[in-house]
Design a protein around this motif. Structure first.
Motif, PDB file in Angstrom:
ATOM      1  N   ASP A  74       0.774  -1.321  -0.193  1.00 29.79           N
ATOM      2  CA  ASP A  74      -0.003   0.204  -0.109  1.00 29.79           C
ATOM      3  C   ASP A  74       0.808   1.431   0.080  1.00 29.79           C
ATOM      4  OD1 ASP A  74      -2.333  -1.259   0.100  1.00 29.79           O
ATOM      5  OD2 ASP A  74      -2.216  -1.420   2.168  1.00 29.79           O
ATOM      6  N   LYS A  75       0.410   2.354  -0.553  1.00 30.17           N
ATOM      7  CA  LYS A  75       0.998   3.670  -0.542  1.00 30.17           C
ATOM      8  C   LYS A  75       0.164   4.701   0.134  1.00 30.17           C
ATOM      9  CE  LYS A  75       3.297   6.615  -3.697  1.00 30.17           C
ATOM     10  NZ  LYS A  75       3.650   7.278  -5.225  1.00 30.17           N
ATOM     11  N   SER A  85      -1.075   9.950  -5.341  1.00 30.78           N
ATOM     12  CA  SER A  85      -1.254   8.587  -6.043  1.00 30.78           C
ATOM     13  C   SER A  85      -1.518   7.537  -5.055  1.00 30.78           C
ATOM     14  CB  SER A  85       0.251   8.391  -7.046  1.00 30.78           C
ATOM     15  OG  SER A  85       1.483   8.540  -6.283  1.00 30.78           O
ATOM     16  N   ASP A 121      -2.810   4.819  -2.319  1.00 30.39           N
ATOM     17  CA  ASP A 121      -4.028   4.043  -2.211  1.00 30.39           C
ATOM     18  C   ASP A 121      -4.835   4.562  -1.048  1.00 30.39           C
ATOM     19  OD1 ASP A 121      -3.224   1.583  -3.877  1.00 30.39           O
ATOM     20  OD2 ASP A 121      -1.560   1.666  -2.569  1.00 30.39           O
ATOM     21  N   TYR A 122      -4.182   5.375  -0.038  1.00 33.37           N
ATOM     22  CA  TYR A 122      -4.748   5.882   0.839  1.00 33.37           C
ATOM     23  C   TYR A 122      -4.299   7.373   0.958  1.00 33.37           C
ATOM     24  CZ  TYR A 122      -5.884   1.276   2.276  1.00 33.37           C
ATOM     25  OH  TYR A 122      -6.412  -0.087   2.363  1.00 33.37           O
ATOM     26  N   TYR A 164      -4.565   4.606   9.390  1.00 33.66           N
ATOM     27  CA  TYR A 164      -4.213   3.321   8.362  1.00 33.66           C
ATOM     28  C   TYR A 164      -4.742   1.918   8.799  1.00 33.66           C
ATOM     29  CZ  TYR A 164      -1.448  -0.090   5.502  1.00 33.66           C
ATOM     30  OH  TYR A 164      -1.224  -1.037   4.725  1.00 33.66           O
ATOM     31  N   LYS A 224      -7.419   0.106   6.660  1.00 38.68           N
ATOM     32  CA  LYS A 224      -7.066  -1.345   5.898  1.00 38.68           C
ATOM     33  C   LYS A 224      -7.596  -2.646   6.599  1.00 38.68           C
ATOM     34  CE  LYS A 224      -3.652  -4.165   3.836  1.00 38.68           C
ATOM     35  NZ  LYS A 224      -3.875  -4.063   2.527  1.00 38.68           N
ATOM     36  N   THR A 255      -9.798   6.635   1.899  1.00 37.88           N
ATOM     37  CA  THR A 255      -9.406   5.613   0.630  1.00 37.88           C
ATOM     38  C   THR A 255      -9.593   6.328  -0.656  1.00 37.88           C
ATOM     39  OG1 THR A 255     -11.593   4.979   0.202  1.00 37.88           O
ATOM     40  CG2 THR A 255     -10.457   3.666   1.944  1.00 37.88           C
ATOM     41  N   ARG A 256      -8.866   5.547  -1.363  1.00 34.03           N
ATOM     42  CA  ARG A 256      -8.925   6.214  -3.046  1.00 34.03           C
ATOM     43  C   ARG A 256     -10.371   6.333  -3.400  1.00 34.03           C
ATOM     44  NH1 ARG A 256      -6.540   9.253  -6.159  1.00 34.03           N
ATOM     45  NH2 ARG A 256      -4.832   8.788  -4.974  1.00 34.03           N
ATOM     46  N   GLN A 257     -11.173   5.376  -3.172  1.00 32.53           N
ATOM     47  CA  GLN A 257     -12.517   5.643  -3.801  1.00 32.53           C
ATOM     48  C   GLN A 257     -13.298   6.813  -3.172  1.00 32.53           C
ATOM     49  OE1 GLN A 257     -15.256   2.635  -2.156  1.00 32.53           O
ATOM     50  NE2 GLN A 257     -16.976   3.293  -3.743  1.00 32.53           N
TER      51      GLN A 257
END
Length: 303
Positions: free
Chosen positions: A2-3, A86, A88-89, A108, A112, A163-165
């Motif tokens: 994860d990033k 860029s 994921d979180y 996180y 996660k 989150t990315r969403q």
């Protein structure tokens, strides 16, 4: 792996930036099995903030800076960070260390391993801050919650991991007049709150004056509620009834000074309502121009 992307709006923060960098990097490197990037958004700083950010970027390959061509405001800086992140979180936090970096690992873990889309910090006290500012802030959040019917509690700020969403959902909101706290509530998603005590900034001074705070408050109200217009209509109807009653009363007792006072009072009310309508019209005016929310002058991020 994860990033995590950390977005840091900066405006004249030369004194605190080295301290912030040290604390945040130390925290991020303790989190196992993650990559990270720190996006410093230099919002037209007039001190040596950009020079410091260039040094940090040269020192650490995970650090990137974006310098605006002028001061576009914190809302624009946060939007720029979200557009260029860029990870994921994605985290938004202030550079003044009043958003505790130690909470990043807990945030996180919540996203996660738990069923949450957002984990946000919530300040539970304002120890060390001006009492008048505290009172006005608390009152404002009471008012805006009543007007907008959205969840915007006092103490719930911009400090959060998403989150990315959720980030993509916020980026769908393209308006020029941005009020990020309202946008967080508008897009929804499950949010976990982590409480923390107020932390005084270790260096530098706050950039929020009473004038800027009031301006920010009105932006929030006019961006997410049409209630002021409705209230103007209701109050206008009530004043018409009062005007009719006072007019009849003045005729019967032949005392016309009541009418003079009434005209002055109603004129003042009209000007207030015109100002309210003007705020909505000006918001539409700026939206229709479709100007860029921000303009980047310098960056070390390769496209």
């Amino acid at each position: 792996m994860d990033k995590i992307s950390v977005i840091v709006p900066c405006f004249n923060e030369e004194e605190v930036l080295p301290l912030f960098y040290k604390e945040v990097v130390h925290t991020l490197e303790k989190i196992q099995n993650i990559d990270y990037e720190i996006l410093f958004i230099n919002d037209g700083s007039q001190d040596h903030s950009e020079d410091i950010l260039k040094l940090l970027a040269h020192k650490n390959k995970h650090c990137f800076y974006y310098s605006f061509s002028r001061n576009f405001g914190k809302e624009a800086a946060m939007y720029a960070g979200l557009e260029n992140a860029s990870g994921d979180y994605v985290v938004i936090m202030d550079a003044d260390l009043q958003h505790p970096p130690y909470l990043l690992e807990s945030m996180y873990q919540a996203l996660k391993y738990e069923d949450y889309d957002c984990c946000a910090g919530k300040r539970i006290d304002r120890i060390g801050e001006n009492k008048l500012r505290n009172f006005l802030s608390h009152s404002f959040y009471k008012v805006i919650q009543y007007l907008t019917k959205m969840d915007m509690d006092d103490g719930a700020g911009d400090f959060r991991m998403m989150t990315r969403q959720m980030v993509d959902a916020i980026l769908e909101l393209k308006e020029y007049n941005r009020y990020m706290k309202g946008m967080f509530s508008f897009v929804g998603f499950n949010t976990k709150w982590l409480e923390f005590h107020n932390v005084e900034r270790p260096a530098g001074k706050t950039k929020w004056s009473f004038k800027s705070l009031f301006s920010y408050a009105f932006k929030g109200i006019f961006s997410f509620s049409s209630t002021p217009i409705t209230m103007a209509g209701v109050i206008g109807g009530i004043l018409i009834l009062i005007a009719c009653f006072i007019s009849l009363y003045s005729i019967f007792i032949h005392h016309l000074s009541y009418l003079t006072s009434l005209v002055l009072f109603l004129s003042g009310i009209q000007l207030v309502f015109v100002a309210i309508l003007g705020q909505y019209c000006s918001s539409c005016y700026f939206e229709s121009k479709q100007r860029p929310i921000y303009i980047i002058k310098n960056t070390n991020k390769k496209v």
